[in-house]
Design an enzyme around this catalytic site. Structure first.
Site, PDB file in Angstrom:
ATOM      1  N   GLU A  25      52.825  -6.469  11.795  1.00 29.82           N
ATOM      2  CA  GLU A  25      52.997  -7.915  12.011  1.00 29.82           C
ATOM      3  C   GLU A  25      53.543  -8.206  13.408  1.00 29.82           C
ATOM      4  O   GLU A  25      54.001  -7.309  14.119  1.00 29.82           O
ATOM      5  CB  GLU A  25      53.926  -8.512  10.956  1.00 29.82           C
ATOM      6  CG  GLU A  25      55.340  -7.953  11.010  1.00 29.82           C
ATOM      7  CD  GLU A  25      56.390  -8.923  10.490  1.00 29.82           C
ATOM      8  OE1 GLU A  25      56.407 -10.090  10.921  1.00 29.82           O
ATOM      9  OE2 GLU A  25      57.213  -8.494   9.655  1.00 29.82           O
ATOM     10  N   LYS A 160      66.208  -7.966   3.396  1.00 33.86           N
ATOM     11  CA  LYS A 160      67.560  -7.966   3.961  1.00 33.86           C
ATOM     12  C   LYS A 160      68.568  -8.581   3.022  1.00 33.86           C
ATOM     13  O   LYS A 160      68.251  -9.503   2.275  1.00 33.86           O
ATOM     14  CB  LYS A 160      67.567  -8.810   5.231  1.00 33.86           C
ATOM     15  CG  LYS A 160      67.026  -8.096   6.412  1.00 33.86           C
ATOM     16  CD  LYS A 160      67.693  -8.641   7.666  1.00 33.86           C
ATOM     17  CE  LYS A 160      67.265  -7.830   8.861  1.00 33.86           C
ATOM     18  NZ  LYS A 160      65.848  -8.062   9.160  1.00 33.86           N
TER      19      LYS A 160
HETATM   20  N1  PSU Z   1      62.759  -9.727   7.750  1.00 32.73           N
HETATM   21  C1  PSU Z   1      63.153  -8.931   8.739  1.00 32.73           C
HETATM   22  N2  PSU Z   1      62.673  -9.116  10.005  1.00 32.73           N
HETATM   23  C2  PSU Z   1      61.759 -10.091  10.269  1.00 32.73           C
HETATM   24  C3  PSU Z   1      61.316 -10.910   9.197  1.00 32.73           C
HETATM   25  C4  PSU Z   1      61.845 -10.684   7.953  1.00 32.73           C
HETATM   26  O1  PSU Z   1      63.950  -8.046   8.510  1.00 32.73           O
HETATM   27  O2  PSU Z   1      61.347 -10.243  11.432  1.00 32.73           O
HETATM   28  C5  PSU Z   1      60.248 -11.927   9.431  1.00 32.73           C
HETATM   29  C6  PSU Z   1      58.937 -11.440   8.815  1.00 32.73           C
HETATM   30  O3  PSU Z   1      57.876 -11.820   9.653  1.00 32.73           O
HETATM   31  C7  PSU Z   1      58.865 -12.212   7.513  1.00 32.73           C
HETATM   32  C8  PSU Z   1      59.487 -13.498   7.925  1.00 32.73           C
HETATM   33  O4  PSU Z   1      57.561 -12.367   7.009  1.00 32.73           O
HETATM   34  O5  PSU Z   1      60.564 -13.145   8.756  1.00 32.73           O
HETATM   35  C9  PSU Z   1      59.960 -14.315   6.755  1.00 32.73           C
HETATM   36  O6  PSU Z   1      60.268 -15.612   7.186  1.00 32.73           O
HETATM   37  P1  PSU Z   1      60.562 -16.746   6.113  1.00 32.73           P
HETATM   38  O7  PSU Z   1      61.840 -16.323   5.471  1.00 32.73           O
HETATM   39  O8  PSU Z   1      60.711 -18.004   6.937  1.00 32.73           O
HETATM   40  O9  PSU Z   1      59.396 -16.769   5.175  1.00 32.73           O
END
Ligand code: PSU
Ligand code: MN
Length: 317
Positions: A25, A160
């Site tokens: 990604e 996380k």
């Molecule tokens: N968790 C991480 N690092 C990240 C992300 C999540 O440890 O960079 C990023 C990923 O791209 C994930 C996104 O898909 O954050 C999720 O964002 P949201 O919570 O807004 O859906």
């Protein structure tokens, strides 16, 4: 290949020859890590995929095209882009294509693009999940819904601890997403090796993971799977210490009224600041490990497809 895709020649050749390919990604590059370590990490993760015998395909949207595989210049553009590069999740994809935008794809958006390209295995750091306080904020990452819909396996170090991990695990169960523990019985918690929550099934090697994915998809179950690989022992952080920093970061987010798609990038950056960069070191270490595991799973799936016997008829017992 789909009309909206621009596929890097190396990736196109591997897909054509049914060699293993691993999707990566780009939100982690543009919004998950600071310059210049984001660019270094993006390259190191691609190298880890190659070293393990697969072809990396980092995914993003550039000038309104879905790019499957990026060159050095593209990676740098995403890494330097920061706020100029939109964070794209499922809801944003149509808009990004129609308006010719640049954007970094989240887990959800990367899964959508990987599927269009015919890539079944994807490596990242952590998936989005159910946020703490979701019972009032309703903040649940679109990543979880994508895992319910789209047949791509996501190799990660769990989710996380900025999230509500028990609720995230429940959500995955409700939506029918298997969580395969890579040599572990419990869901990893990203910076630490265990959340204490059980995985759906422990797997010991890539062939076992591949057989499960293959069976799920041949059953017509069109969802994904989480392959959860704990952070290497040497890079793991102390749970009590990281929890304290997370609490502080969450309080800061509330105080500043951070909401919507900004929440995850804000928390990642704040935790990094509070830990003096140690959370970033941990993050980088675990992504590389996930890339290696993903390459093995992609190779095992390719092997399974190449050696498959003709489908057996249903048995009338
Ligand atoms: N968790 C991480 N690092 C990240 C992300 C999540 O440890 O960079 C990023 C990923 O791209 C994930 C996104 O898909 O954050 C999720 O964002 P949201 O919570 O807004 O859906
Ligand atoms: Mn959210």
């Amino acid at each position: 290949m789909h009309e909206f895709l621009s596929v890097r020649p190396e990736v196109a050749a591997a897909l054509r020859d049914r060699r293993p390919v691993v999707a990566l990604e780009s939100t982690i590059i543009s919004h998950g890590m600071p310059w210049p370590r984001n660019a270094e990490t993006a390259r190191a993760v691609e190298d880890a995929v190659r070293a393990a015998g697969a072809v990396p395909a980092t995914i993003a949207v550039l000038d309104g095209r879905v790019r499957i595989g990026l060159d050095d210049e593209d990676l740098e553009r995403l890494a330097r882009g920061g706020a100029a590069v939109t964070k794209l999740s499922r809801r944003d994809m149509g808009i990004a294509i129609a308006t010719g935008a640049d954007g970094a794809t989240t887990v959800a958006a990367t899964m959508i693009c990987a599927r269009l390209a015919g890539i079944a295995v994807f490596a990242t750091g952590g998936i989005g999940g159910v946020h703490r306080g979701a019972e009032t904020s309703f903040d649940i990452s679109a990543d979880l819904e994508e895992l319910a819909h789209t047949p791509v396996a996501v190799v990660c170090a769990g989710a996380k601890a900025i999230l509500d991990l028990p609720k995230t695990a429940e959500y995955l169960e409700t939506r029918g997403v298997p969580v395969l523990g890579w040599r572990t019985d419990t869901l990893p918690a990203f910076y630490t090796r265990s959340s204490g929550l059980p995985v759906t099934r422990r797997c010991e090697d890539a062939a076992e993971v591949a057989r499960i994915l293959d069976a799920q998809w041949r059953l017509g179950i069109q969802g994904g799977a989480v392959v959860a690989n704990p952070i290497p022992e040497a890079a793991a952080m102390d749970p009590a210490e990281i929890d304290a920093w997370i609490e502080e970061a969450l309080a800061d987010a509330t105080r500043r009224g951070v909401a919507g798609k900004e929440v995850t990038p804000f928390l990642l950056a704040r935790v990094e600041e509070l830990t003096g960069g140690r959370s970033l070191d941990a993050n980088i270490a675990l992504v590389k490990e996930n890339a290696t595991v993903a390459a093995g799973v992609a190779a095992a799936l390719a092997e399974l497809a190449a050696t498959r016997l003709p489908a057996r008829p249903a048995r009338i017992w």
